[in-house]
Enzyme design. Sequence first.
Site, PDB file in Angstrom:
ATOM      1  N   SER A 136       0.865  -1.178   0.000  1.00 61.57           N
ATOM      2  CA  SER A 136       0.000   0.000   0.000  1.00 61.57           C
ATOM      3  C   SER A 136       0.904   1.232   0.000  1.00 61.57           C
ATOM      4  CB  SER A 136      -0.937  -0.044   1.209  1.00 61.57           C
ATOM      5  OG  SER A 136      -1.823   1.050   1.198  1.00 61.57           O
ATOM      6  N   HIS A 163      -2.365  -1.195  -3.401  1.00 61.53           N
ATOM      7  CA  HIS A 163      -3.455  -0.252  -3.134  1.00 61.53           C
ATOM      8  C   HIS A 163      -3.055   1.103  -3.728  1.00 61.53           C
ATOM      9  CE1 HIS A 163      -4.474  -2.765   0.702  1.00 61.53           C
ATOM     10  NE2 HIS A 163      -4.878  -3.347  -0.398  1.00 61.53           N
ATOM     11  N   ASP A 256      -5.029  -5.297   5.451  1.00 58.91           N
ATOM     12  CA  ASP A 256      -5.512  -6.151   4.367  1.00 58.91           C
ATOM     13  C   ASP A 256      -4.622  -7.384   4.223  1.00 58.91           C
ATOM     14  OD1 ASP A 256      -6.867  -7.143   2.180  1.00 58.91           O
ATOM     15  OD2 ASP A 256      -5.988  -5.734   0.749  1.00 58.91           O
TER      16      ASP A 256
END
EC number: 3.1.1.61
Length: 319
Positions: A136, A163, A256
């Site tokens: 991310s 992400h 996540d």
Amino acid sequence: MTDAQAPTIALLVSSERGRRTLGQAVQGFGYQLVFDTAPERVQLSELTEVVADLWLLDMPDESALADWLLESSPVPVLLGSGEIPPPEHEDHVRWQRRLLQKLSALLGDAPQAPPVRLVPTPLPVSRRCVWLLGASLGGPAAVKQFLDVLPAQAPVAFVYAQHIDAGFESQLPHILGRQNAWRIRNCTEGSQLQHGEVLVAPIGRMLHFGAEGQVQLQEQPWPGAYQPAIETLLDELARTFAPHCGAIIFSGMGEDGVAACGRLRRQGMEVWTQSAASAACSTMPQAVRTAGYSSRDGSPDELAAALQQWLEQERAADA
């Protein structure tokens, strides 16, 4: 013309893999293979009874069989075929082409050779090693550093779940691929993921893999709050490629993928994390470590070196 008119080739090759690959190659070129017994099972007297137009040797430096052929064979003896790259590697095509040129120079073209398609053989799903790179915030820089260190010839493929805003999805291959030889690409329906490649997971569509490992894109968005969903992708990789898969969680925010990392570890597969000291944002890898699912921790450089060593050990174990 009949197959009997095709030039004949005899193999004397120490390596079982080399013998099998060479046998398939020469027959694919249209030549006849008349002898391919393992050297350790051959007596010197047997060589005198083999009728062939050419001997192809790949033997240790000291071999009585090879010495006899080099001194006494009435037909040409071709020494060595060069190091044989794995079938899935692009250099396998070049190796095939060089071998065919050498054989044609000594024997001429096989009179009934089928059209030779010099293309890499797709690696079966059961033998494909596929790892997920999840990231991310701060991820692109960390993943690029990792890929810059890991040789693109390593027998592994990656699915990269980042992400990021969907507008940057198409730019990720260019960002990651500078200064390294990895084939980094966005998803294409029906394509096959092979070693030496990095597949960028789509942001707005779910990614699945078919029974043969082919890319399948679905129009519905990823479940949950994250796009793409590392959690969902990890389960998908385990379903398709286990036990030859793993995951590395790089810099990022959020949690996540934590639960899926646990499922991966319980199946005996590797989950690694980027160290807090080297990550721009350590929240995501730290969540995996805190849950007890990280089996190795390190900087991108250290993780690349460790994966190269791990792959070598796996290859030795499978040999």
